[in-house]
Motif scaffolding. Structure first.
Motif, PDB file in Angstrom:
ATOM      1  N   SER A 132       0.828  -1.214   0.000  1.00  0.00           N
ATOM      2  CA  SER A 132       0.000   0.000   0.000  1.00  0.00           C
ATOM      3  C   SER A 132       0.863   1.266   0.000  1.00  0.00           C
ATOM      4  O   SER A 132       0.495   2.254  -0.625  1.00  0.00           O
ATOM      5  CB  SER A 132      -0.992  -0.014   1.166  1.00  0.00           C
ATOM      6  OG  SER A 132      -0.306   0.048   2.393  1.00  0.00           O
ATOM      7  N   LEU A 186       1.616   2.144  -3.509  1.00  0.00           N
ATOM      8  CA  LEU A 186       0.451   2.707  -4.200  1.00  0.00           C
ATOM      9  C   LEU A 186       0.224   4.156  -3.761  1.00  0.00           C
ATOM     10  O   LEU A 186      -0.079   5.021  -4.584  1.00  0.00           O
ATOM     11  CB  LEU A 186      -0.789   1.852  -3.942  1.00  0.00           C
ATOM     12  CG  LEU A 186      -0.751   0.444  -4.567  1.00  0.00           C
ATOM     13  CD1 LEU A 186      -1.966  -0.373  -4.137  1.00  0.00           C
ATOM     14  CD2 LEU A 186      -0.677   0.524  -6.102  1.00  0.00           C
ATOM     15  N   ARG A 242      -7.948  -6.714  -1.709  1.00  0.00           N
ATOM     16  CA  ARG A 242      -8.898  -5.698  -1.229  1.00  0.00           C
ATOM     17  C   ARG A 242      -8.336  -4.953  -0.023  1.00  0.00           C
ATOM     18  O   ARG A 242      -8.532  -3.752   0.112  1.00  0.00           O
ATOM     19  CB  ARG A 242     -10.236  -6.347  -0.866  1.00  0.00           C
ATOM     20  CG  ARG A 242     -10.904  -6.953  -2.070  1.00  0.00           C
ATOM     21  CD  ARG A 242     -12.416  -6.887  -2.064  1.00  0.00           C
ATOM     22  NE  ARG A 242     -12.868  -7.284  -3.395  1.00  0.00           N
ATOM     23  CZ  ARG A 242     -12.994  -8.555  -3.790  1.00  0.00           C
ATOM     24  NH1 ARG A 242     -12.774  -9.532  -2.942  1.00  0.00           N
ATOM     25  NH2 ARG A 242     -13.348  -8.839  -5.028  1.00  0.00           N
ATOM     26  N   VAL A 286      -5.686  -2.351  -1.356  1.00  0.00           N
ATOM     27  CA  VAL A 286      -6.218  -1.142  -2.006  1.00  0.00           C
ATOM     28  C   VAL A 286      -6.992  -0.277  -1.016  1.00  0.00           C
ATOM     29  O   VAL A 286      -6.968   0.953  -1.098  1.00  0.00           O
ATOM     30  CB  VAL A 286      -7.098  -1.462  -3.245  1.00  0.00           C
ATOM     31  CG1 VAL A 286      -6.236  -2.005  -4.364  1.00  0.00           C
ATOM     32  CG2 VAL A 286      -8.225  -2.416  -2.919  1.00  0.00           C
ATOM     33  N   LEU A 338      -7.506   3.558  -2.397  1.00  0.00           N
ATOM     34  CA  LEU A 338      -7.916   3.581  -3.807  1.00  0.00           C
ATOM     35  C   LEU A 338      -9.434   3.442  -3.924  1.00  0.00           C
ATOM     36  O   LEU A 338     -10.061   2.762  -3.104  1.00  0.00           O
ATOM     37  CB  LEU A 338      -7.251   2.424  -4.576  1.00  0.00           C
ATOM     38  CG  LEU A 338      -5.939   2.740  -5.297  1.00  0.00           C
ATOM     39  CD1 LEU A 338      -4.911   3.315  -4.346  1.00  0.00           C
ATOM     40  CD2 LEU A 338      -5.391   1.486  -5.965  1.00  0.00           C
ATOM     41  N   TYR A 396      -8.711   0.408  -9.713  1.00  0.00           N
ATOM     42  CA  TYR A 396      -7.969  -0.853  -9.779  1.00  0.00           C
ATOM     43  C   TYR A 396      -8.850  -1.973 -10.331  1.00  0.00           C
ATOM     44  O   TYR A 396     -10.082  -1.859 -10.358  1.00  0.00           O
ATOM     45  CB  TYR A 396      -7.442  -1.248  -8.395  1.00  0.00           C
ATOM     46  CG  TYR A 396      -8.527  -1.708  -7.440  1.00  0.00           C
ATOM     47  CD1 TYR A 396      -8.890  -3.051  -7.345  1.00  0.00           C
ATOM     48  CD2 TYR A 396      -9.208  -0.800  -6.644  1.00  0.00           C
ATOM     49  CE1 TYR A 396      -9.893  -3.464  -6.485  1.00  0.00           C
ATOM     50  CE2 TYR A 396     -10.205  -1.200  -5.777  1.00  0.00           C
ATOM     51  CZ  TYR A 396     -10.542  -2.537  -5.705  1.00  0.00           C
ATOM     52  OH  TYR A 396     -11.540  -2.942  -4.866  1.00  0.00           O
TER      53      TYR A 396
END
Ligand SMILES: CC1=C(CCC(=O)O)c2cc3nc(cc4[nH]c(cc5[nH]c(cc1n2)c(C)c5CCC(=O)O)c(CCC(=O)O)c4C)C(CCC(=O)O)=C3C
Ligand SMILES: [Fe+2]
Length: 307
Positions: free
Chosen positions: A156, A159, A200, A203, A208, A213
């Motif tokens: 994460s 990201l 899951r 993200v 997000l 995604y």
């Protein structure tokens, strides 16, 4: 007799040199030699990433890193061993080494964070088969450890760092993991559910939105069977051709290491498929021997020690 505890890190294994590939592939195929075209094709993939995979060195570095972190906190208490399913040192041989050292407690941890009876469950089975006549030895097994905070944040954080790009409407993150034959999933294996739950969580932790995604699968075997899909190459190309996506960010959260499936299937195959359609690929770094990954392994050891 020793008060030391063994940590047994287990994984697939990788050929050390080109000449190992035949034996390795034969083991993967349940002791059946691969047909020549399949063998040649595998050799060409290893050659395309430089002859062999860095996986063996990375597994060693993970074992050394874990040993160092454990020694620092618990001097002399733990000894880390490595065993592979398809190449030497085999899991069974590592367990024999542990027995020879007089160690009576073994913490078995797969170097793959998602449980699958087909894969990681089988690592444990191979370790335990050596212990059948050793009732005085305790084997404690880690099932899944993808929930570990350090591992979730390893993904994460990357990201979050790419957020300015992910917020662009022409960019999409593809989360992927190794596919498996659907027959294994239909037989009740938890692998797909675990992988999707992991994705899951990553993200969500990164903040997000659902449109930023998508989930796909990679590296399916070239067989007639149905494998878990959709395949990430098809997904990437459709995004570019149908949804005006120009930039794909690939996160292979199904793996923890740079291996053939990353260096070939992502860095060569997926990249080329994306660039052929005029798009651009960014791949997230793999955990390898990052301190976060070593901390995740250590946390798993301590969890097993408390159980
Ligand atoms: C779920 C899964 C993981 C992820 C979990 C984990 O990490 O444990 C994984 C990892 C890996 N798989 C690896 C290598 C290979 N896997 C193969 C074949 C297969 N994998 C499968 C599944 C998985 N595999 C399956 C269902 C097959 C079909 C074989 C059969 O049952 O008939 C083949 C044969 C040729 C081919 O099909 O490509 C090779 C060479 C390497 C080492 C790479 C390197 O050297 O860097 C790694 C880390
Ligand atoms: Fe594999």
């Amino acid at each position: 007799m020793s008060n030391k505890k063994a940590v047994l890190l287990m994984s697939y294994g990788t050929p050390y040199e080109i000449s190992d590939i035949m034996g390795y592939y034969t083991n993967i195929r349940n002791h059946h030699e691969p047909p020549k075209p399949l063998y040649d094709e595998l050799v060409s993939r290893y050659k395309a990433i430089g002859g062999t995979s860095p996986l063996a060195k990375i597994s060693d570095a993970q074992a050394k890193g874990l040993q160092a972190q454990l020694d620092q906190e618990f001097p002399g208490e733990y000894q880390v061993f490595v065993g592979y399913k398809y190449i030497h040192p085999f899991i069974q041989d590592a367990v024999k080494d542990i027995l020879a050292a007089g160690i009576k407690t073994i913490y078995g941890i797969p170097l793959a964070p998602h449980y699958s009876a087909f894969n990681t469950g089988d690592y444990h089975a191979r370790a335990k088969e050596v212990l059948v006549n050793h009732g005085d030895v305790t084997y404690v097994e880690a099932k899944s450890w993808w929930q570990n905070d350090d591992l979730i944040h390893f993904w994460s954080d990357q990201l979050v760092a790419l957020k300015p790009q992910i917020d662009q409407p022409d960019t999409k993150v593809i989360l992927s993991a190794h596919s498996l034959p659907m027959s294994i999933i239909d037989g009740g294996d938890s692998y797909r559910d675990e992988v999707e739950a992991n994705m899951r969580t990553v993200v969500k932790t990164a903040g997000l939105t659902p449109d930023q995604y998508t989930i796909a699968w990679q590296s399916a075997g070239r067989t007639e069977q149905k494998w878990i899909g959709p395949d990430f190459v098809t997904v990437a190309q459709n995004l570019i051709e149908q949804d005006n996506i120009k930039h794909i960010i690939s996160a292979s959260v199904g793996f923890i290491n740079d291996n053939l499936e990353i260096l070939y299937d992502v860095d060569i195959e997926l990249k080329q498929a994306i660039e052929t359609k005029g798009g651009k690929l960014t791949r997230l770094q793999m955990p390898n021997d990052d301190p976060k990954l070593i901390s995740a392994l250590k946390a798993e050891v301590l969890k097993l020690a408390k159980a």
